[in-house]
Scaffold this motif. Sequence first.
Motif, mmCIF file in Angstrom:
data_model
loop_
_atom_site.group_PDB
_atom_site.id
_atom_site.type_symbol
_atom_site.label_atom_id
_atom_site.label_comp_id
_atom_site.label_asym_id
_atom_site.label_seq_id
_atom_site.Cartn_x
_atom_site.Cartn_y
_atom_site.Cartn_z
ATOM 1 N N ARG A 1 -31.628 29.149 36.603
ATOM 2 C CA ARG A 1 -31.638 27.919 35.822
ATOM 3 C C ARG A 1 -30.626 26.919 36.372
ATOM 4 O O ARG A 1 -29.577 27.304 36.901
ATOM 5 C CB ARG A 1 -31.313 28.211 34.356
ATOM 6 N N PHE B 1 -36.900 25.199 34.626
ATOM 7 C CA PHE B 1 -38.085 25.969 34.280
ATOM 8 C C PHE B 1 -39.041 25.201 33.366
ATOM 9 O O PHE B 1 -40.160 25.656 33.118
ATOM 10 C CB PHE B 1 -37.692 27.293 33.624
ATOM 11 N N ASP B 2 -38.609 24.054 32.876
ATOM 12 C CA ASP B 2 -39.496 23.210 32.069
ATOM 13 C C ASP B 2 -40.176 22.131 32.901
ATOM 14 O O ASP B 2 -40.970 21.351 32.376
ATOM 15 C CB ASP B 2 -38.697 22.552 30.935
ATOM 16 N N SER C 1 -41.741 38.435 38.227
ATOM 17 C CA SER C 1 -40.944 38.145 37.044
ATOM 18 C C SER C 1 -40.252 39.410 36.558
ATOM 19 O O SER C 1 -40.898 40.433 36.345
ATOM 20 C CB SER C 1 -41.826 37.576 35.926
ATOM 21 N N LEU D 1 -38.091 38.813 33.974
ATOM 22 C CA LEU D 1 -37.526 38.126 32.817
ATOM 23 C C LEU D 1 -37.628 39.013 31.586
ATOM 24 O O LEU D 1 -38.540 39.831 31.472
ATOM 25 C CB LEU D 1 -38.270 36.816 32.579
ATOM 26 N N THR E 1 -39.859 33.565 26.070
ATOM 27 C CA THR E 1 -39.702 34.000 27.462
ATOM 28 C C THR E 1 -40.942 34.711 27.973
ATOM 29 O O THR E 1 -41.525 34.313 28.986
ATOM 30 C CB THR E 1 -38.483 34.940 27.593
ATOM 31 N N LEU F 1 -42.154 31.055 28.994
ATOM 32 C CA LEU F 1 -41.596 30.857 30.325
ATOM 33 C C LEU F 1 -42.444 31.536 31.402
ATOM 34 O O LEU F 1 -42.694 30.966 32.466
ATOM 35 C CB LEU F 1 -40.162 31.371 30.363
ATOM 36 N N GLN F 2 -42.901 32.761 31.118
ATOM 37 C CA GLN F 2 -43.740 33.438 32.116
ATOM 38 C C GLN F 2 -45.055 32.707 32.346
ATOM 39 O O GLN F 2 -45.576 32.695 33.470
ATOM 40 C CB GLN F 2 -44.020 34.885 31.683
ATOM 41 N N ARG G 1 -45.446 29.456 32.232
ATOM 42 C CA ARG G 1 -45.119 28.326 33.118
ATOM 43 C C ARG G 1 -44.941 28.799 34.558
ATOM 44 O O ARG G 1 -45.369 28.130 35.503
ATOM 45 C CB ARG G 1 -43.863 27.607 32.618
#
Length: 301
Positions: free
Chosen positions: A38, A61-62, A79, A81, A87, A91-92, A94
Amino acid sequence: MRDGTGQLIVLAGATGDLGGRLASALTRRHARVHALVRVGTSETRKAAVLATGATPIEVDFDDAAALERACAGAACVVSVLNGLEPTIIGLQSRLLDAAVAAGVPRFMPSDFSLDFTKTRPGDNRNLDLRRSFMARVDQAPIRAHSVLNGMFMDLLTGDAPIILRNRRRILYWGNADQLLDFTTKDDVADYTADVALDADAPRVLRIAGHSASPHDLAGIMTRLSGQRYALFRAGGLGLFSVVIKIARTLTPKTDEPFPAWQGMQYLRDMSSGRGKLSPLDNERYGKTNWTSVEDVLAAPV
């Protein structure tokens, strides 16, 4: 061990425990590793990533375009994460979209767990999230691979309430002869690195460094300690479900992915046999140095 020379692997989650081990395993195979971190990640954390041989890449990440650029040229986006819905799903997703947009051929979601493809929906919150994301990634125009490894064996000397050393007991629910799957984090990282570098890997790979029942664990601890370890049956799985429901009701709401009741849900899935890994793919890459439960429990606590 596969040769990763010439392959770029983009890794999300390298600042975490398993992610750092995976970054090291990949660089040992001569792969180039770009570790997505990040924006604003501390220099200490970036230095830890550099120490694995990976290159930290700061990314928002956005920002879909920035994520796509960060994924460009990768043979596989991996990933590692961990978290809850924001998340595992948000997030995954994205990251998956960025990999597809960048033309990356393969994607590995953070599915490191028991076999949630065989467990019951609604029984385990964290595994339900992974099940939902699996449906999402299987609809995407990209080849995906998931590594399932049971419980991290390392937890047997820490957070997992199974081996009660002060009472010389093995705590279990249900059947004392039910085999439970364990794999160390190092073995998971080692195997996952080979999967990330294997364009022909199957959709799901199941591994277990060692499978042992509560009965087996009692025998192992008796041999290692020279003192008799007895079995302690806390109750059947029906009672365990009641205990989990009460614990969840009484636990304050938290964003932590592993409150006590979540660990109990995981142990119930293991103890029921529904999360048992079978058949195993341990031999796919010729790995023979799997760590046993006895190896881990013999180490000083």
